[in-house]
Enzyme design. Structure first.
Site, PDB file in Angstrom:
ATOM      1  N   ASP A 168      62.340  21.411 -15.773  1.00  0.00           N
ATOM      2  CA  ASP A 168      61.649  21.959 -16.932  1.00  0.00           C
ATOM      3  C   ASP A 168      60.215  21.419 -16.874  1.00  0.00           C
ATOM      4  OD1 ASP A 168      60.942  23.215 -19.249  1.00  0.00           O
ATOM      5  OD2 ASP A 168      62.656  22.527 -20.405  1.00  0.00           O
TER       6      ASP A 168
HETATM    7  C1  BGC Z   1      60.843  24.993 -22.084  1.00  0.00           C
HETATM    8  C2  BGC Z   1      61.350  25.922 -21.009  1.00  0.00           C
HETATM    9  C3  BGC Z   1      60.239  26.844 -20.583  1.00  0.00           C
HETATM   10  C4  BGC Z   1      59.076  25.992 -20.104  1.00  0.00           C
HETATM   11  C5  BGC Z   1      57.899  26.814 -19.638  1.00  0.00           C
HETATM   12  C6  BGC Z   1      59.552  24.291 -21.713  1.00  0.00           C
HETATM   13  O1  BGC Z   1      58.971  23.700 -22.819  1.00  0.00           O
HETATM   14  O2  BGC Z   1      61.834  24.029 -22.400  1.00  0.00           O
HETATM   15  O3  BGC Z   1      62.451  26.652 -21.486  1.00  0.00           O
HETATM   16  O4  BGC Z   1      60.673  27.727 -19.609  1.00  0.00           O
HETATM   17  O5  BGC Z   1      58.623  25.186 -21.182  1.00  0.00           O
HETATM   18  O6  BGC Z   1      57.249  27.406 -20.706  1.00  0.00           O
END
Ligand code: BGC
Length: 820
Positions: free
Chosen positions: A229
């Protein structure tokens, strides 16, 4: 490209080039290797749209995109074909954004009712989540777009999400939390998986050897890529060795030269780097990124077929919770309609956080009703507000930057913002700010009051902020700044000050922002809003409107300000004075229909008085049209609850059990309830929910009869006759639950193992078959690390909700074990 060619290609890469494939180059793309014509893989957020790459700071800055229903709405549709259609439509959307990978679906399980991200996830049940996720992935990948099922694993809350350790026993993990991922690997062949931010039993999931190597690649045979993530990687050798292929976003923090050095020092083998780079090349190949065929530009294509699909999906997920005296569907001849509530004229179409997109358009309930009935048939009253933050202050706001934290000297740069919501990303002030942890910004603009009276000035900030009106300090979120639940838990809770303003006058507003150099994510952001609250008179106006109309529709709920990534809800009470509004309108007009839009359950103190309640979730850009379709019976309310609605917060599986269980204590959250979440918990404890899992009314009636179950002792097939006994065509969801009567371990009384959404004409009958595999009877035997079916009696129950069982048979199963 044939796999041996990919192997040849990876061997042509230098160590540095292989390493360069293992991290991002920027927020949304990977490094290309021009020497060998290897293109750049581009990713974009989902799950309810394809945002594109432009929304790097503000998540709503991207090119307009189609806005689909959120995860819980798809969950409530129980419709695997629909999930696949949505996946396929999103694949088209990803292509218009020039990307190859969608960061979706989100399949964490609704453990507590207050998880801020429940709206984005499908259900409290693993079977339902898994089936929908597999269909969605198929829709995407059949068109060559990679899914990235997320967040693996144990990310069931947003509280301290980047450090919290989810303490979960292996049986609960295998039976509940890992199950959607397991199916996505084994049945849908997902090409991508994203690890979660949290730790699992003490170790960050991005470097969790057991999770990534033993379970995912070992037990399940996963061949695709694992990415972190965003900023969820915390090490070099550990993540690479444990099985994390890709660190996101870029530029790299943990890899690049650091990884090359780790290889040279013998901490990571060259073979492991090669293996990870080859896995990346395989994904580039499958998605077409290897040869970079997809144009990089981002287009907005407002396709009529997407409009129609989104509208259809909105009613497929809408759950009719009450309909006394068949008050719904409405008829056009029903006279004047009062349209009341804070969500009546604002289309609540999505939740908050990284899934946000700029929609092509938003149809509000008011718009939908007006185009169906004509505005002259409608009477409007807002009644009250339901916002979490004051309405955003917008105007040309001049921002002067200082390379210190006390506004000293001359500004190093000047910018203009169009609104008072800013998330600073690097480079700050076009590179004139030299230290992103130590700068200050003075911002100034004006506000013209439209009404006279006491105004509220609300701010929240990741960093310290003061707000002045005509040089008077009105809000101080600096002196006693405390970390709260905004800006991904880096910002304070809203701080609100008040000042009386006079209509027609303009006021000088000044904001003074100073960075917090101790911020964990090194994140600088703020939001400022100005509003004038509603009063008793507004509730009285709503009462007046309701009493003048034949029918009253009250649109209440929450918004993406509440149902959002980055913070959990504090409770499940309707925000603001909405409960008071609903009760007052119900008193004024007994023909009142309550339309809810939330990302999960709410308490309903007025439930007994409301003849009709429709839960519409956040259904995407066609919101008002989809709701109108259901209210007037053009479509069925096709949804059934994918999450139990408890009567009170304390009744939910994690309610009232102490901080260790929820929200977590000393950096740990104990999943003490084991497999007893969702309906399993209510059935075990006898706590009566307000509305059970699987529940939802139709505009017609259904009967289930003549069930027979054929079993050979290892598998079984149930057949049952479904009859539409009502006067109109309609749909329902047949749900099959299995229970192990003689289990030697504690097992839920019933567990969903198969389901089918069926549409029938009035009077029509259909024989439905549901099949059960060996695994559907098994529990996970942790001591022996295998799935075990114990010999003995099992119930096979078929019904229309988890508490509405219409047919039951007992069958005998043989003892069996299966590999994990
Ligand atoms: C989220 C993800 C997301 C990523 C990119 C993170 O804060 O948990 O689900 O894909 O950001 O935006």
């Amino acid at each position: 490209m044939a796999d041996n060619h990919l192997k040849e290609l990876v061997d042509q890469l230098t160590l540095e080039e292989q390493v360069s494939l293992l991290s991002g180059q920027d927020l949304w793309s990977l490094n290309a290797i021009e020497r060998l014509d290897i293109g750049s893989l581009r990713v974009t957020d989902g799950p309810n749209g394809a945002r594109g790459a432009k929304g790097s700071g503000g998540l709503l800055e991207g090119a307009p995109a189609a806005s689909f229903p959120v995860g819980i709405s798809i969950g409530a549709s129980w419709d695997v074909d629909l999930a696949e259609e949505i996946g396929a439509a999103l694949a088209d959307e990803v292509m218009t954004k020039g990307a190859h990978v969608l960061l979706a679906p989100t399949v964490n399980i609704h453990r507590s009712v207050t998880n801020g991200r429940n709206f984005e996830c499908h259900s409290e049940d693993a079977e339902l989540t898994a089936k929908l996720a597999c269909a969605y992935i198929k829709g995407l990948q059949d068109k060559g777009i990679s899914a990235t099922i997320k967040h693996f694993a144990g990310n069931e809350s947003e509280i301290e999400r980047t450090t919290m350790s989810s303490e979960v026993d292996e049986r609960s993990l295998r039976e509940v939390y890992l199950r959607p991922f397991e199916d996505a690997v084994k049945l849908a062949d997902t090409w991508g998986i994203m690890t979660s931010y949290n730790r699992l039993n003490g170790t960050f999931t991005s470097e969790h050897d057991w999770l990534l190597e033993d379970v995912l690649r070992g037990d399940w045979g996963y061949q695709g890529i694992v990415m972190s993530d965003w900023y969820g990687s915390h090490s070099t050798a550990e993540t690479v060795n444990a099985g994390l292929d890709l660190e996101m976003p870029g530029p790299t923090r943990d890899r690049g030269d650091k990884l090359v050095t780790a290889v040279e020092a013998g901490e990571v083998s060259r073979e492991v780097v090669r293996k990870r780079a080859l896995t990346m090349l395989r994904l580039l190949d499958k998605t077409g990124a290897l040869n970079s065929t997809r144009p990089k530009q981002e287009l907005s294509v407002d396709a009529p077929e997407h409009r129609a699909l989104i509208r259809k999906a909105g009613s497929a997920g809408a759950v009719l919770l009450k309909n006394e005296g068949a008050i719904l569907p409405l008829k056009e001849t029903n006279g004047k309609v009062a349209v009341i509530g804070p969500n009546a004229k604002i289309a609540q179409i999505m939740g908050g956080g990284s899934s946000q997109i700029t929609p092509h358009y938003r149809v509000s309930p008011w718009d939908g009703l007006a185009s169906r009935l004509g505005e002259e048939q409608l009477i409007y009253a807002q009644g009250c507000t339901n916002h979490r933050f004051e309405p955003l202050w917008t105007c040309d706001i001049k921002a002067d930057y200082f390379n210190n934290q006390d506004f000293a000297g001359d500004p190093v740069h000047t910018d203009v913002f169009s609104s008072a919501e800013v998330v600073w990303g690097l480079p700050i002030a076009e590179g004139h700010v030299t230290d992103p942890n130590r700068f200050s910004v003075r911002m100034s603009g004006t506000f013209k009051a439209e009404k006279s009276g006491l105004h509220q000035f609300g701010v929240n900030s990741a960093g310290y902020l003061k707000l002045f009106v005509d040089d008077e300090l009105v809000v101080d979120a600096h002196t006693d700044w405390e970390i709260g639940h905004t800006f991904f838990e880096e910002g304070c809770d809203p701080v609100v000050g008040e000042k009386a303003l006079v209509a027609g006058l303009s006021y000088a507003i000044r904001l003074e922002f100073v960075t917090n150099e101790n911020a964990k994510l090194l994140y600088a952001a703020f939001r400022a809003g100005i509003g004038i609250g509603l009063s008793d008179k507004d509730i009285l106006d709503a009462v007046q409107a309701a009493s003048e109309a034949e029918t009253a529709l009250v649109f209440v709920g929450r918004s993406g300000e509440w149902d959002t990534e980055g913070s959990d809800l504090q409770d499940i009470t309707l925000p603001g004075r909405q409960n008071e509004l609903v009760s007052a309108v119900l008193k004024a007009n007994p023909r009142t229909i309550v339309v809810l839009q939330t990302g999960g359950p709410i308490e309903m103190p007025w439930v007994k008085d409301a003849p009709a309640i429709l839960q519409a979730w956040y259904p995407g850009q066609e919101c008002g049209n989809a709701i109108t379709d259901v209210l007037f019976g053009d479509t069925e309310p096709g949804g059934r609850l994918s999450q139990t609605f408890p009567a009170t917060w304390v009744g939910n599986p994690t309610g009232g059990k102490g901080d260790e269980v929820y929200p977590g204590k000393d950096g740990k959250v104990l999943y003490e309830e084991g497999v007893f979440i969702g309906y399993r918990h209510y059935l075990k404890t006898g706590i009566k929910p307000l509305f059970p899992f699987g529940f939802g009314l139709s505009y017609t009636d259904f009967d289930l009869s003549d069930m027979s179950v054929v079993s050979n002792g290892t598998k079984a097939t149930a057949s049952v006759t479904l009859t539409n006994t009502g006067k109109r065509a309609g749909s329902t969801v047949i749900q099959l639950y299995v229970g192990d009567v003689q289990a030697s371990v504690e097992r839920p009384m019933r567990e969903l193992k198969a389901f089918k959404k069926v549409s029938l004409d009035a009077g029509e009958s259909q024989c439905i078959e549901l099949t059960l595999s060996e695994r559907d009877f098994a529990f996970f035997d942790t001591a022996n690390r295998l799935w075990r079916v114990e010999q003995g009696e099992f119930t096979v129950e078929v019904g229309l909700s988890s508490t509405d069982i219409r047919c039951c048979e007992t069958i005998q199963m043989e003892a069996m074990t299966m590999k994990p």
